[in-house]
Design a protein around this motif. Structure first.
Motif, short mmCIF file in Angstrom:
data_model
loop_
_atom_site.label_atom_id
_atom_site.label_comp_id
_atom_site.label_asym_id
_atom_site.label_seq_id
_atom_site.Cartn_x
_atom_site.Cartn_y
_atom_site.Cartn_z
N UNK A 147 13.17 15.78 13.86
CA UNK A 147 14.28 16.69 14.17
C UNK A 147 15.04 17.17 12.92
N UNK A 148 15.39 16.29 11.97
CA UNK A 148 16.18 16.74 10.82
C UNK A 148 15.44 17.69 9.89
N UNK A 149 14.10 17.64 9.86
CA UNK A 149 13.37 18.48 8.90
C UNK A 149 12.76 19.72 9.55
N UNK A 150 12.91 19.89 10.84
CA UNK A 150 12.18 20.94 11.57
C UNK A 150 12.56 22.35 11.12
N UNK A 151 13.83 22.61 10.89
CA UNK A 151 14.27 23.96 10.52
C UNK A 151 14.16 24.23 9.03
N UNK A 152 13.85 23.21 8.25
CA UNK A 152 13.75 23.37 6.80
C UNK A 152 12.36 23.83 6.39
N UNK A 153 12.29 24.53 5.25
CA UNK A 153 11.02 24.81 4.63
C UNK A 153 10.97 23.93 3.39
N UNK A 154 10.16 22.88 3.45
CA UNK A 154 10.17 21.87 2.40
C UNK A 154 9.24 22.18 1.25
N UNK A 155 9.64 21.76 0.05
CA UNK A 155 8.83 21.92 -1.15
C UNK A 155 8.71 20.57 -1.86
N UNK A 156 9.50 20.37 -2.91
CA UNK A 156 9.42 19.12 -3.65
C UNK A 156 9.75 17.93 -2.79
N UNK A 157 9.11 16.79 -3.10
CA UNK A 157 9.33 15.57 -2.33
C UNK A 157 9.35 14.38 -3.28
N UNK A 158 10.16 13.39 -2.93
CA UNK A 158 10.23 12.18 -3.75
C UNK A 158 10.43 10.96 -2.86
N UNK A 159 9.72 9.89 -3.18
CA UNK A 159 9.94 8.58 -2.57
C UNK A 159 10.55 7.72 -3.66
N UNK A 209 0.84 -1.19 0.00
CA UNK A 209 0.00 0.00 0.00
C UNK A 209 0.88 1.25 0.00
N UNK A 210 0.49 2.23 -0.83
CA UNK A 210 1.30 3.44 -0.92
C UNK A 210 1.10 4.33 0.30
N UNK A 211 2.21 4.81 0.83
CA UNK A 211 2.23 5.75 1.94
C UNK A 211 2.41 7.17 1.38
N UNK A 212 2.29 8.17 2.25
CA UNK A 212 2.38 9.57 1.82
C UNK A 212 3.45 10.30 2.62
N UNK A 213 4.13 11.24 1.98
CA UNK A 213 4.99 12.17 2.69
C UNK A 213 4.64 13.58 2.21
N UNK A 214 4.53 14.51 3.16
CA UNK A 214 4.13 15.89 2.87
C UNK A 214 5.18 16.82 3.46
N UNK A 215 5.73 17.71 2.64
CA UNK A 215 6.67 18.72 3.15
C UNK A 215 5.88 19.91 3.68
N UNK A 216 6.44 20.59 4.68
CA UNK A 216 5.73 21.68 5.35
C UNK A 216 6.63 22.89 5.54
N UNK A 217 6.04 23.94 6.11
CA UNK A 217 6.76 25.20 6.36
C UNK A 217 7.83 24.99 7.42
N UNK A 218 8.70 25.99 7.58
CA UNK A 218 9.79 25.89 8.56
C UNK A 218 9.24 25.92 9.98
N UNK A 219 10.05 25.48 10.91
CA UNK A 219 9.67 25.34 12.31
C UNK A 219 8.52 24.36 12.47
#
Length: 359
Positions: free
Chosen positions: A144-156, A109-119
């Motif tokens: 912890x590793x993604x907390x300070x980032x502002x994420x956009x594009x995502x790939x699995x 089953x396919x899972x999802x990942x969503x990037x979000x704003x910083x903090x």
């Protein structure tokens, strides 16, 4: 300076159906998705419950995300809140930017990942195969590793061909003034790569995956694809006010792979004549007794169109026992058996018709 979205007027999401002759028709009335206007940024079509009807996930900025369940092609029902995929695990609204779907744990089953704003963190939703998409970002090592980032594009995508899909995120802030912020976030940021350890956890390998991941820009789009045909997936990032960044995958070729490009029958009706891309089909590869699935799509990430071939890492397996395809019309067939690995194959839908279809 970018402003919003709080205080801005949200817009209604629209669904258009392909009319089969080169155009699209808006869906209205009872068949249209019944959701409130939002601040949609990322969208992806995926069949989260594997019932043969593609569902739609919309990542919204500062408001709950939508998971639109396809009710057998007749209408769409928003089950985002019911499934858990509307918010973070603690019920908070996040600021969804990009989205990717893929089977991270090999359960089919396919899972999802969503990037979000910083903090805030990028959110990983594990699909249990029913109607639950659980926020597993913390136990899988992403908070912890993604907390300070502002994420956009995502790939699995399986970058090392070990059979376990990895994660890639594009990062960059919207405010140049972020450089003056007391927080750890900055306007120009590095992208991130997380290796799937195959045991319910990702490892942040950004700092040891090559100098290309140390480039600082305000990135946005991200796509993966085997650009040089050497059997592993390369990365392309777009950026604001900077050239695109192309990263060649220079990993040692210790694992095997198979790439599959599914196509529909040609315009003449001959099954020997490859036609359109078979978007919406599901390809299953069996190697070493293990099954992997990929959905044929060219959309996802953020403002990006991904490469069409479906890439399967096979680890140490040098032969594929079977390749199966469920075509968009519902037919299923085995398209290859006992196939040597390390190649790209094009598979074409046969002339078999669905059981319910009569001559």
């Amino acid at each position: 300076m970018f402003c919003g979205p709080t205080g801005l007027q949200p817009a209604a999401d629209l669904l258009f159906i392909n009319d089969g002759s080169g155009g699209f028709l808006p869906v209205a009335g009872d068949s249209a998705p019944s959701v409130k206007p939002g601040f949609g940024l990322g969208v992806i079509a995926f069949d989260f419950n594997r019932d043969g009807f593609e569902d739609i996930y919309v990542a919204n900025d500062s408001s709950p995300n939508f998971l639109l369940q396809n009710k057998r092609g007749k209408t769409f029902r928003d089950v985002g809140v019911l499934s858990g995929a509307a918010t973070a695990g603690d019920g908070r609204n996040q600021s969804g930017m990009g989205v990717a779907a893929g089977d991270i744990d090999g359960d089919g089953f396919e899972d999802l990942v969503v990037t979000n704003f910083s903090d805030d963190y990028s959110t990983l939703y594990r699909n249990d195969g029913g109607l639950v998409l659980e926020d597993v970002s913390d136990p899988w090592g992403l908070v912890a590793p993604t907390f300070a980032k502002l994420g956009w594009g995502a790939s699995i995508a399986d970058l090392d061909n070990d059979g376990w899909p990895d994660l890639v995120f594009a990062s960059g802030h919207v405010y140049p003034q972020a450089d003056d912020s007391p927080s750890a976030t900055r306007y120009r940021q590095t992208n991130q790569v997380f290796r799937n350890l195959g045991k319910g956890r990702f490892e942040d390998i950004t700092g040891k995956a090559g100098p290309g991941l140390g480039v600082l820009r305000s990135f946005r789009g991200l796509v993966t694809g085997d650009l040089d045909g050497d059997g592993d997936l390369d990365l392309v990032f777009s950026a604001i006010d900077d050239p695109p960044l192309l990263l060649e995958n220079a990993s040692k070729k210790t694992n095997h792979f198979l790439s599959v490009l599914p196509r529909l029958r040609g315009g003449s009706g001959s099954h020997l004549e490859p036609g359109r891309l078979a978007l919406g089909s599901v390809v299953t590869v069996v190697a070493g007794g293990r099954q992997q699935i990929r959905y044929a799509r060219t959309s996802g990430s953020y403002l990006s169109s991904v490469a069409a071939p479906l890439h399967f890492g096979l680890g140490g397996e040098s032969k594929v026992q079977e390749v199966r395809v469920r075509w968009p019309d519902g037919t299923e067939e085995v398209v290859a058996k006992d196939l040597p690995a390390d190649r790209l194959i094009t598979v074409v839908q046969s002339s078999i018709k669905p059981a319910a279809e009569k001559e």
